[in-house]
Write a protein that holds these residues in place. Structure first.
Motif, PDB file in Angstrom:
ATOM      1  N   ALA A 106       0.826  -1.207   0.000  1.00 14.26           N
ATOM      2  CA  ALA A 106       0.000   0.000   0.000  1.00 14.26           C
ATOM      3  C   ALA A 106       0.860   1.257   0.000  1.00 14.26           C
ATOM      4  CB  ALA A 106      -0.928  -0.002   1.217  1.00 14.26           C
ATOM      5  N   PHE A 107       2.020   1.213   0.686  1.00  9.80           N
ATOM      6  CA  PHE A 107       2.927   2.359   0.718  1.00  9.80           C
ATOM      7  C   PHE A 107       3.531   2.650  -0.656  1.00  9.80           C
ATOM      8  CE2 PHE A 107       2.876   1.885   5.320  1.00  9.80           C
ATOM      9  CZ  PHE A 107       3.042   3.188   5.772  1.00  9.80           C
ATOM     10  N   VAL A 108       3.539   1.667  -1.523  1.00  7.69           N
ATOM     11  CA  VAL A 108       4.000   1.862  -2.904  1.00  7.69           C
ATOM     12  C   VAL A 108       2.828   2.196  -3.815  1.00  7.69           C
ATOM     13  CG1 VAL A 108       5.099   0.747  -4.891  1.00  7.69           C
ATOM     14  CG2 VAL A 108       5.980   0.335  -2.580  1.00  7.69           C
ATOM     15  N   ALA A 109       1.728   1.474  -3.650  1.00 10.06           N
ATOM     16  CA  ALA A 109       0.586   1.639  -4.545  1.00 10.06           C
ATOM     17  C   ALA A 109      -0.062   3.020  -4.411  1.00 10.06           C
ATOM     18  CB  ALA A 109      -0.452   0.549  -4.272  1.00 10.06           C
ATOM     19  N   ALA A 110      -0.167   3.538  -3.191  1.00  7.31           N
ATOM     20  CA  ALA A 110      -0.825   4.841  -3.004  1.00  7.31           C
ATOM     21  C   ALA A 110      -0.114   5.956  -3.785  1.00  7.31           C
ATOM     22  CB  ALA A 110      -0.942   5.179  -1.521  1.00  7.31           C
ATOM     23  N   LEU A 134      -6.284   3.558   0.233  1.00  7.83           N
ATOM     24  CA  LEU A 134      -5.068   2.940   0.764  1.00  7.83           C
ATOM     25  C   LEU A 134      -4.458   3.761   1.901  1.00  7.83           C
ATOM     26  CD1 LEU A 134      -3.358   1.718  -2.532  1.00  7.83           C
ATOM     27  CD2 LEU A 134      -4.612   0.370  -0.855  1.00  7.83           C
ATOM     28  N   PHE A 135      -4.709   5.058   1.881  1.00  9.01           N
ATOM     29  CA  PHE A 135      -4.150   5.909   2.940  1.00  9.01           C
ATOM     30  C   PHE A 135      -4.764   5.589   4.307  1.00  9.01           C
ATOM     31  CE2 PHE A 135      -2.312   8.792  -0.237  1.00  9.01           C
ATOM     32  CZ  PHE A 135      -1.130   9.136   0.405  1.00  9.01           C
ATOM     33  N   ILE A 136      -5.950   5.043   4.337  1.00 10.49           N
ATOM     34  CA  ILE A 136      -6.593   4.770   5.637  1.00 10.49           C
ATOM     35  C   ILE A 136      -5.779   3.766   6.450  1.00 10.49           C
ATOM     36  CG2 ILE A 136      -8.668   3.886   6.776  1.00 10.49           C
ATOM     37  CD1 ILE A 136     -10.266   5.159   4.411  1.00 10.49           C
ATOM     38  N   PRO A 137      -5.474   2.556   5.916  1.00 14.34           N
ATOM     39  CA  PRO A 137      -4.628   1.656   6.707  1.00 14.34           C
ATOM     40  C   PRO A 137      -3.215   2.187   6.920  1.00 14.34           C
ATOM     41  CG  PRO A 137      -5.047   0.733   4.526  1.00 14.34           C
ATOM     42  CD  PRO A 137      -5.932   1.922   4.669  1.00 14.34           C
ATOM     43  N   ILE A 138      -2.703   2.963   5.971  1.00 17.51           N
ATOM     44  CA  ILE A 138      -1.372   3.562   6.136  1.00 17.51           C
ATOM     45  C   ILE A 138      -1.356   4.490   7.350  1.00 17.51           C
ATOM     46  CG2 ILE A 138       0.195   5.284   5.125  1.00 17.51           C
ATOM     47  CD1 ILE A 138      -0.428   3.977   2.371  1.00 17.51           C
ATOM     48  N   LEU A 139      -2.357   5.346   7.449  1.00 17.19           N
ATOM     49  CA  LEU A 139      -2.434   6.283   8.579  1.00 17.19           C
ATOM     50  C   LEU A 139      -2.563   5.545   9.907  1.00 17.19           C
ATOM     51  CD1 LEU A 139      -4.848   8.890   6.975  1.00 17.19           C
ATOM     52  CD2 LEU A 139      -2.478   9.325   7.650  1.00 17.19           C
ATOM     53  N   LEU A 140      -3.413   4.532   9.927  1.00 21.51           N
ATOM     54  CA  LEU A 140      -3.626   3.783  11.164  1.00 21.51           C
ATOM     55  C   LEU A 140      -2.353   3.066  11.604  1.00 21.51           C
ATOM     56  CD1 LEU A 140      -7.201   2.367  10.452  1.00 21.51           C
ATOM     57  CD2 LEU A 140      -6.594   4.281  11.956  1.00 21.51           C
ATOM     58  N   LEU A 199       6.493   8.719  -2.838  1.00 20.82           N
ATOM     59  CA  LEU A 199       7.000   7.352  -2.833  1.00 20.82           C
ATOM     60  C   LEU A 199       8.353   7.283  -2.126  1.00 20.82           C
ATOM     61  CD1 LEU A 199       6.803   4.391  -3.725  1.00 20.82           C
ATOM     62  CD2 LEU A 199       7.806   5.069  -5.914  1.00 20.82           C
ATOM     63  N   ALA A 200       9.227   8.250  -2.423  1.00 18.48           N
ATOM     64  CA  ALA A 200      10.552   8.278  -1.788  1.00 18.48           C
ATOM     65  C   ALA A 200      10.441   8.465  -0.277  1.00 18.48           C
ATOM     66  CB  ALA A 200      11.402   9.392  -2.406  1.00 18.48           C
ATOM     67  N   ALA A 201       9.422   9.215   0.176  1.00 17.83           N
ATOM     68  CA  ALA A 201       9.196   9.394   1.615  1.00 17.83           C
ATOM     69  C   ALA A 201       8.588   8.151   2.244  1.00 17.83           C
ATOM     70  CB  ALA A 201       8.294  10.605   1.856  1.00 17.83           C
ATOM     71  N   PHE A 202       7.704   7.496   1.508  1.00 18.78           N
ATOM     72  CA  PHE A 202       6.988   6.343   2.058  1.00 18.78           C
ATOM     73  C   PHE A 202       7.845   5.079   2.169  1.00 18.78           C
ATOM     74  CE2 PHE A 202       2.100   7.066   1.612  1.00 18.78           C
ATOM     75  CZ  PHE A 202       2.163   7.985   2.641  1.00 18.78           C
TER      76      PHE A 202
END
Length: 196
Positions: free
Chosen positions: A6-10, A49-55, A173-176
Motif C-alpha cells: 500500500a505504501f508503494v501503490a498509493a 489505501l491511505f486509511i490503513p497507512i495512517l492507522l 513514494l521516496a518518503a513512504f
C-alpha cells in the motif's frame, strides 16, 4: 494487498492521477471525459489505501494523544477529499462539456458550508495530520529527518504547478519507502488476552 504494498501503490495511484490530469488538459480544458473520470478514480483508490497507512503510522509512532489526534485530523481530511473527488466524478457524468461542468461546480460551491468543508479547509487536514505523524516517527528516530523533508516537498511541489503532481507523487513514494521499512521493523503489539 499487504501494508508495505500500500505504501508503494498509493503514491503510484497519485502519479496516475497526475498523468491523467495532464492528458485531460491537452485540449485546453479539463473534464468531463474518460481521463477526468479515470484520474479521479485513481486518486480515490489512493485515498482508500491511505486509511490503513495512517492507522499503521499511528500504531508505529505510539498511540498517544498527539498521534491519535493527528490520525483523526488526517482521516477527516480523507473524508473531505473523498467528498471533493466524488463531486468531481458526479459532475463529470452529469455534464456534457467543460462549460456545463463549470456551472455544476459553481452550484455546488454555492451551497452552505460545502466550500469550507471539501475545498478550502477539509482537504488540508489530510496533509497536516500526516506531517505530524511522520514528524513523530522522525523524532523517535524510526525514520531520518530527510523523510519529513521529502514529504514536505511532496506537498509544496503541486503548489508551484499542478502539472508537477507526477513529480510530487515520486517524492511521496521516496518518503513512504523508509516509513514502510521502519514499520516492517516494528513488531506489531500482541492483542490483549481475553478475560475468562
Amino acid at each position: 494487498m499487504n501494508l508495505r504494498a500500500a505504501f508503494v501503490a498509493a503514491p503510484l495511484l497519485v502519479l496516475g492521477y497526475g498523468v491523467l490530469r495532464i492528458l485531460d488538459g491537452l485540449d485546453g480544458s479539463r473534464g468531463p471525459g474518460p481521463a477526468w473520470t479515470l484520474g479521479h478514480l485513481s486518486f480515490l483508490a489512493a485515498l482508500a489505501l491511505f486509511i490503513p497507512i495512517l492507522l499503521r503510522m499511528r500504531r508505529t509512532a505510539g498511540a498517544g494523544g498527539l498521534t491519535t489526534a493527528a490520525t483523526v485530523v488526517s482521516l477527516v481530511g480523507v473524508a473531505a477529499l473523498v467528498a471533493q473527488f466524488t463531486v468531481d466524478i458526479v459532475g463529470g457524468f452529469l455534464s456534457a462539456d467543460h462549460a456545463e461542468l463549470s456551472r455544476f461546480f459553481a452550484e455546488v460551491k454555492g451551497l452552505p458550508v460545502v466550500p469550507l468543508a471539501i475545498y478550502d479547509v477539509g482537504p488540508y487536514l489530510f496533509y497536516l495530520g500526516q506531517i505530524v505523524l511522520i514528524g513523530q516517527l522522525a523524532a523517535q528516530r524510526r525514520v531520518k529527518g530527510w523523510t519529513v523533508a521529502l514529504y514536505v516537498a511532496y506537498l509544496v511541489t503541486p503548489a508551484i504547478s499542478k502539472d508537477l503532481i507526477p513529480v510530487s507523487a515520486i517524492l511521496l513514494l521516496a518518503a513512504f519507502l523508509p516509513i514502510s521499512a521502519a514499520i516492517a521493523r516494528t513488531p506489531t503489539p500482541a492483542p490483549a488476552p481475553a478475560r475468562t
